[in-house]
Design an enzyme around this catalytic site. Structure first.
Site, PDB file in Angstrom:
ATOM      1  N   ASP A  24     -43.662  62.210  52.956  1.00 33.52           N
ATOM      2  CA  ASP A  24     -43.685  60.799  52.534  1.00 33.52           C
ATOM      3  C   ASP A  24     -43.625  60.679  51.007  1.00 33.52           C
ATOM      4  OD1 ASP A  24     -43.739  58.099  52.940  1.00 33.52           O
ATOM      5  OD2 ASP A  24     -45.888  57.967  53.315  1.00 33.52           O
ATOM      6  N   GLY A  25     -43.068  59.568  50.555  1.00 33.35           N
ATOM      7  CA  GLY A  25     -43.092  59.242  49.121  1.00 33.35           C
ATOM      8  C   GLY A  25     -41.744  59.377  48.423  1.00 33.35           C
ATOM      9  N   ASN A  26     -40.683  59.579  49.184  1.00 37.14           N
ATOM     10  CA  ASN A  26     -39.345  59.708  48.558  1.00 37.14           C
ATOM     11  C   ASN A  26     -38.989  58.461  47.745  1.00 37.14           C
ATOM     12  OD1 ASN A  26     -39.128  62.093  49.921  1.00 37.14           O
ATOM     13  ND2 ASN A  26     -37.566  61.400  51.386  1.00 37.14           N
ATOM     14  N   GLY A  27     -39.250  57.298  48.336  1.00 35.50           N
ATOM     15  CA  GLY A  27     -38.878  56.037  47.691  1.00 35.50           C
ATOM     16  C   GLY A  27     -39.687  55.800  46.428  1.00 35.50           C
ATOM     17  N   HIS A  41     -34.398  60.361  48.717  1.00 30.24           N
ATOM     18  CA  HIS A  41     -34.161  61.038  50.000  1.00 30.24           C
ATOM     19  C   HIS A  41     -33.354  62.325  49.804  1.00 30.24           C
ATOM     20  CE1 HIS A  41     -36.089  57.857  52.073  1.00 30.24           C
ATOM     21  NE2 HIS A  41     -35.137  56.960  51.870  1.00 30.24           N
ATOM     22  N   ARG A  75     -35.859  49.754  58.492  1.00 33.92           N
ATOM     23  CA  ARG A  75     -35.374  49.804  57.092  1.00 33.92           C
ATOM     24  C   ARG A  75     -33.948  49.254  56.991  1.00 33.92           C
ATOM     25  NH1 ARG A  75     -38.055  55.015  54.244  1.00 33.92           N
ATOM     26  NH2 ARG A  75     -40.123  54.750  55.163  1.00 33.92           N
ATOM     27  N   LEU A 135     -38.733  81.860  62.938  1.00 35.07           N
ATOM     28  CA  LEU A 135     -39.414  80.595  62.637  1.00 35.07           C
ATOM     29  C   LEU A 135     -38.740  79.487  63.425  1.00 35.07           C
ATOM     30  CD1 LEU A 135     -41.125  78.622  60.796  1.00 35.07           C
ATOM     31  CD2 LEU A 135     -39.227  78.695  59.191  1.00 35.07           C
TER      32      LEU A 135
HETATM   33  C1  IPE Z   1     -43.665  58.254  58.157  1.00 35.60           C
HETATM   34  O1  IPE Z   1     -43.482  57.697  56.898  1.00 35.60           O
HETATM   35  C2  IPE Z   1     -42.334  58.649  58.750  1.00 35.60           C
HETATM   36  C3  IPE Z   1     -41.659  59.774  58.112  1.00 35.60           C
HETATM   37  C4  IPE Z   1     -42.098  60.477  57.112  1.00 35.60           C
HETATM   38  C5  IPE Z   1     -40.382  60.130  58.705  1.00 35.60           C
HETATM   39  P1  IPE Z   1     -43.334  56.114  56.694  1.00 35.60           P
HETATM   40  O2  IPE Z   1     -43.171  55.916  55.229  1.00 35.60           O
HETATM   41  O3  IPE Z   1     -42.308  55.575  57.581  1.00 35.60           O
HETATM   42  O4  IPE Z   1     -44.763  55.585  57.183  1.00 35.60           O
HETATM   43  P2  IPE Z   1     -45.543  54.241  56.848  1.00 35.60           P
HETATM   44  O5  IPE Z   1     -44.622  53.100  57.126  1.00 35.60           O
HETATM   45  O6  IPE Z   1     -45.923  54.294  55.398  1.00 35.60           O
HETATM   46  O7  IPE Z   1     -46.740  54.286  57.735  1.00 35.60           O
HETATM   47  C1  IPE Z   2     -40.300  59.426  53.454  1.00 43.42           C
HETATM   48  O1  IPE Z   2     -40.258  58.737  52.265  1.00 43.42           O
HETATM   49  C2  IPE Z   2     -38.937  59.547  54.102  1.00 43.42           C
HETATM   50  C3  IPE Z   2     -38.786  58.806  55.344  1.00 43.42           C
HETATM   51  C4  IPE Z   2     -39.662  58.037  55.905  1.00 43.42           C
HETATM   52  C5  IPE Z   2     -37.508  58.944  56.028  1.00 43.42           C
HETATM   53  P1  IPE Z   2     -40.287  57.147  52.225  1.00 43.42           P
HETATM   54  O2  IPE Z   2     -38.891  56.641  52.281  1.00 43.42           O
HETATM   55  O3  IPE Z   2     -41.201  56.605  53.246  1.00 43.42           O
HETATM   56  O4  IPE Z   2     -40.880  56.888  50.780  1.00 43.42           O
HETATM   57  P2  IPE Z   2     -41.893  55.743  50.366  1.00 43.42           P
HETATM   58  O5  IPE Z   2     -43.058  55.838  51.285  1.00 43.42           O
HETATM   59  O6  IPE Z   2     -41.160  54.450  50.502  1.00 43.42           O
HETATM   60  O7  IPE Z   2     -42.253  56.067  48.949  1.00 43.42           O
HETATM   61 MG    MG Z   3     -43.149  56.131  53.286  1.00 46.99          MG
END
Ligand code: IPE
Ligand code: IPE
Ligand code: MG
Length: 250
Positions: A24-27, A41, A75, A135
């Site tokens: 999580d946290g790419n965005g 991403h 999304r 793996l």
């Molecule tokens: C969980 O992350 C899904 C993946 C990492 C693929 P999200 O960013 O979608 O989760 P929420 O919306 O913050 O709970």
């Molecule tokens: C995780 O990063 C990737 C996916 C859920 C596919 P996010 O896209 O959720 O990044 P944030 O949470 O918006 O920073």
């Molecule tokens: Mg996220």
């Protein structure tokens, strides 16, 4: 020289057999760096590949990556399309080398509902890596924990209905019986769940399998999750005392 000794030190620790990641946290990483979400991403996909490589190097047997949840369809279409394009690119360009290194590539989730190209690529790679067993890399794609439990229930119900399972058997069984109806019954439950970006929730990931997993939440965004962070997490895991409801380590 230093590199191999660091790896040797990590390998001496008590490591998880199965580690699962909520990447999580790419965005947010992209925003903080003045970039587009898609750049986040793309950076995240590279990190995923490196993490799988590290799992292989330290001898972890199973690595599950939460790649696209059943809720991620909410999304914008462009973001969803970019995610699947990135997936196809990585699977096509990296899988030959992964297969050479003994990585079996598997999927959990409703991949048949992915865009056709992504579905075909996933199916082909699953097939061509079937013989690998150093793996297991498991990509959770269009995956939801509640959906998986529901699917398991329906599979079991079908078998009861058509007489493959006697209804009386259900009363003699315990909750473990459900395992054989889940998506990948041969895969042991994750010993360790890691979620990056500071969020402390499961977001519908492996709800059944995480019952006794150790959990580590780190504030680092996924694109910044590097070897140092991974080894910190493994070192923390190795110090955990798992009791499974008993009084001492089994
Ligand atoms: C969980 O992350 C899904 C993946 C990492 C693929 P999200 O960013 O979608 O989760 P929420 O919306 O913050 O709970
Ligand atoms: C995780 O990063 C990737 C996916 C859920 C596919 P996010 O896209 O959720 O990044 P944030 O949470 O918006 O920073
Ligand atoms: Mg996220």
């Amino acid at each position: 020289m230093k590199k191999s000794s660091e790896l040797d030190e990590i390998k001496k620790l008590h490591l998880p057999r199965h580690v699962a990641f909520i990447m999580d946290g790419n965005g947010r990483w992209a925003k903080q760096n003045g970039l587009e979400r898609s750049d986040g991403h793309a950076a995240g996909a590279e990190v995923a590949e490196k993490v799988v490589r590290l799992c292989n190097d330290v001898g972890i047997k199973y690595c599950t990556l939460y790649t696209f949840s059943t809720e991620n369809w909410k999304r914008p279409t462009e973001e969803v399309e970019f995610l699947f394009q990135t997936l196809v690119y990585y699977l096509e360009s990296k899988s030959p080398e992964m297969i050479e290194r003994g990585v079996r590539i598997r999927f959990t989730g409703h991949i048949e509902s992915l865009p056709e190209k992504a579905f075909n690529t996933a199916q082909n790679i699953e097939k061509s890596s079937e013989h690998c067993d150093k793996l297991h890399m498991i990509l959770a794609l269009n995956y939801g924990g509640r959906q998986e439990i529901w699917d398991a229930f329906l599979r079991m119900y079908e078998q009861v209905k058509n007489g493959e399972i006697k209804e009386s058997v259900l009363h003699d069984e315990n909750s473990e019986f459900l395992r054989s109806f889940l998506n990948l019954p041969d895969v042991p439950d994750p010993d360790l769940l890691v979620r990056t970006s500071g969020e402390k929730r499961l977001s519908n990931f492996l709800l059944w399998q995480l019952a006794y997993s150790e959990m580590i939440f780190t504030n680092v965004h996924w694109p910044d999750f590097d070897k140092v962070e991974f080894f910190k997490v493994l070192s923390e895991y190795s110090k955990r005392n798992r009791r499974f409801g008993g009084l001492k380590m089994p």
